[in-house]
Scaffold this motif. Structure first.
Motif, mmCIF file in Angstrom:
data_model
loop_
_atom_site.group_PDB
_atom_site.id
_atom_site.type_symbol
_atom_site.label_atom_id
_atom_site.label_comp_id
_atom_site.label_asym_id
_atom_site.label_seq_id
_atom_site.Cartn_x
_atom_site.Cartn_y
_atom_site.Cartn_z
ATOM 1 N N UNK A 63 -13.347 -2.797 -4.242
ATOM 2 C CA UNK A 63 -13.696 -4.136 -5.079
ATOM 3 C C UNK A 63 -12.958 -5.312 -4.255
ATOM 4 N N UNK A 64 -11.838 -5.259 -3.674
ATOM 5 C CA UNK A 64 -11.150 -6.504 -3.204
ATOM 6 C C UNK A 64 -10.416 -7.231 -4.479
ATOM 7 N N UNK A 65 -9.869 -6.275 -5.185
ATOM 8 C CA UNK A 65 -9.272 -7.017 -6.549
ATOM 9 C C UNK A 65 -9.077 -5.760 -7.523
ATOM 10 N N UNK A 66 -8.350 -5.952 -8.483
ATOM 11 C CA UNK A 66 -8.123 -4.964 -9.648
ATOM 12 C C UNK A 66 -9.333 -4.696 -10.722
ATOM 13 N N UNK A 67 -9.340 -3.523 -11.117
ATOM 14 C CA UNK A 67 -10.028 -3.299 -12.267
ATOM 15 C C UNK A 67 -9.716 -3.886 -13.353
ATOM 16 N N UNK B 61 -11.173 5.139 -11.883
ATOM 17 C CA UNK B 61 -10.459 4.405 -13.080
ATOM 18 C C UNK B 61 -9.061 4.128 -12.986
ATOM 19 N N UNK B 62 -8.499 5.151 -12.626
ATOM 20 C CA UNK B 62 -6.949 5.134 -12.743
ATOM 21 C C UNK B 62 -6.170 4.677 -11.264
ATOM 22 N N UNK B 63 -7.161 4.478 -10.284
ATOM 23 C CA UNK B 63 -6.394 4.364 -8.915
ATOM 24 C C UNK B 63 -6.777 2.687 -8.492
ATOM 25 N N UNK B 64 -5.526 2.018 -8.840
ATOM 26 C CA UNK B 64 -5.795 0.489 -8.286
ATOM 27 C C UNK B 64 -6.053 0.386 -6.776
ATOM 28 N N UNK B 65 -5.293 1.366 -6.034
ATOM 29 C CA UNK B 65 -5.657 1.136 -4.668
ATOM 30 C C UNK B 65 -6.926 1.042 -4.004
ATOM 31 N N UNK B 66 -7.631 2.109 -4.907
ATOM 32 C CA UNK B 66 -9.092 2.110 -4.494
ATOM 33 C C UNK B 66 -9.852 1.143 -4.939
ATOM 34 N N UNK B 67 -9.714 0.640 -6.009
ATOM 35 C CA UNK B 67 -10.179 -0.836 -6.647
ATOM 36 C C UNK B 67 -9.938 -1.891 -5.645
ATOM 37 N N UNK C 168 0.782 -1.246 -0.074
ATOM 38 C CA UNK C 168 0.015 -0.024 -0.155
ATOM 39 C C UNK C 168 0.787 1.207 0.176
ATOM 40 N N UNK C 169 1.943 1.220 -1.018
ATOM 41 C CA UNK C 169 2.572 2.673 -1.162
ATOM 42 C C UNK C 169 2.636 2.807 -2.634
ATOM 43 N N UNK C 170 2.291 3.870 -3.232
ATOM 44 C CA UNK C 170 2.321 4.009 -4.530
ATOM 45 C C UNK C 170 3.689 4.151 -5.387
ATOM 46 N N UNK C 171 3.976 2.965 -6.107
ATOM 47 C CA UNK C 171 5.427 2.860 -6.834
ATOM 48 C C UNK C 171 5.493 4.116 -7.750
#
Length: 411
Positions: free
Chosen positions: A274-278, A264-270, A45-48
């Motif tokens: 969503x408990x999984x990627x978009x 749509x661009x934030x995989x952390x929010x997904x 949970x840190x943005x690379x």
């Protein structure tokens, strides 16, 4: 190098236990460290992307990183550093990163790689593991993935949404349940088309939850945040940003995650909602799971070493002036003053000219001044501008601060 389980437990305890065992704080610390024996983060949970921009990674860099869920180490490979040395006290995290590296090196194509680590919920992944990956794993990693629990072999997690597992995955499941009981649907934000839509969902669905009696009661309990990887010492830093009350701090960080970046661009929010990627195009995934990065990641995977041990101990064995980049995540929030000085003494000894260090803190303030020996920390320059920019760019949104230090005096 294999580290015996008892030794790793002692090292983990030294990193977390700051109070007497029979004190209230000491008991909480020991519960927390026991929870960390297994898989905690299926995803880091840190943005690379924020990291790579702040660090200005180059092909000449030799990096040292804390591994955690491994996706940031894999993503740093897109910048083609010369080498990455990753460490973690969790054998599960080490096994996960080694599995990802084996996948990048040995799976036949991007689609198979993405099915395994992007979808992470297909029965075919277990067959792929048995046929393609297991023979190429080291003994310790293979033992972990073929170890058994009530769900069968650990590798079966990749047939049943791997991102729902681990301590964090279970905590997110509980958060969704708590929200539903409070009349909210966290998944609503995933269909938002604009930032304004996202803010409306937050105000209508999520903000009222922070006024619920049960949520406020939970927020006052340090143990309720263990599932987010927040030990007692870090809880206190969070609460300090809210004048002793952690609830407004948590509310603001959830708001930032939900509202400040296009969903749509934030995989952390997904991952959170969503408990999984978009998975639909355009996908929202970590850089290492983007199709165009696969060739670079495959090539770079051979230049990553992964160790199940403490960062300070590993650095003590490295040559002087041998590393240029250090990624510490939020591990320093757990440390005593003596541990911080020991770590930074080894960082300073092994750092070559131009070296950079990036880390996160639960609270907003930089935790190093006044705690690390000034003779050591005085050799480094705090880059306030780059730190603030990295914090603004960090889509994970859960930390109070991102901090970047550079070796040498300010120019």
């Amino acid at each position: 190098m294999t580290i015996q389980t008892a030794d790793m437990d002692a090292t983990r305890a030294a990193a977390v236990h700051q109070n007497a065992a029979l004190s209230r704080e000491g008991l909480l610390e020991r519960v927390f460290s026991r929870l960390f024996r297994g898989l905690v983060y299926a995803q880091i949970w840190e943005d690379p992307v924020a990291d790579m921009a702040a660090l200005d990674l180059t092909r000449g860099d030799d990096m040292v990183c804390i591994a955690s869920g491994g996706c940031n180490v894999m993503s740093y490979l897109t910048a083609e550093p010369r080498s990455i040395t990753a460490v973690d006290l969790s054998a599960a995290h080490v096994a996960l990163l080694r599995l990802k590296l084996a996948g990048a090196r040995h799976l036949p194509d991007f689609d198979t790689f993405y099915r395994f680590f992007g979808h992470a919920d297909r029965a075919a992944n277990v067959r792929t593991y048995d046929e393609e990956l297991a023979p190429r794993l080291d003994t310790e990693a293979r033992a972990y993935w073929e170890g058994r629990s009530l769900r069968g072999r650990n590798i079966n997690m990749f047939a049943n949404n791997f991102y729902a597992y681990g301590l964090l995955g279970r905590t997110l499941w509980f958060a969704h349940l708590l929200a539903r009981l409070g009349g909210a649907d966290l998944r609503r934000v995933l269909s938002a088309k604009t930032l304004e839509d996202q803010r409306e969902v937050f105000e209508a669905e999520v903000a009222p939850l922070f006024e619920k009696r049960a949520v406020r009661w939970l927020g006052r309990r340090r143990a309720s945040l263990f599932g987010l990887g927040i030990p007692p010492a870090q809880y206190d830093k969070l609460a300090a940003d809210g004048d002793g009350n952690v609830m407004p701090v948590l509310r603001e960080r959830v708001r930032r995650l939900m509202c400040d970046f296009p969903i749509a661009e934030n995989y952390f929010a997904w991952a959170a909602f969503n408990r999984g990627y978009k998975r639909e195009e355009p996908r929202s995934v970590p850089p290492y799971l983007e199709r165009e990065a696969f060739g670079t990641v495959r090539k770079g995977a051979a230049h990553v070493q992964v160790h199940n041990r403490s960062l300070t101990d590993l650095l003590a064995e490295q040559p002087a002036e041998s590393k240029s980049v250090y990624v510490l995540l939020d591990a320093q929030d757990w440390m005593t003053d003596a541990q911080l000085t020991a770590l930074w003494s080894e960082i300073t000894r092994t750092a070559r000219p131009g070296a950079r260090v990036i880390f996160r803190t639960g609270g907003a303030a930089d935790i190093l001044p006044g705690r690390v020996d000034p003779a050591v920390l005085g050799q480094w320059h705090y880059d306030a501008e780059a730190s603030a920019a990295a914090f603004r760019a960090d889509r994970s949104a859960i930390y109070g601060g991102v901090h970047l230090y550079r070796l040498g005096a300010k120019v």
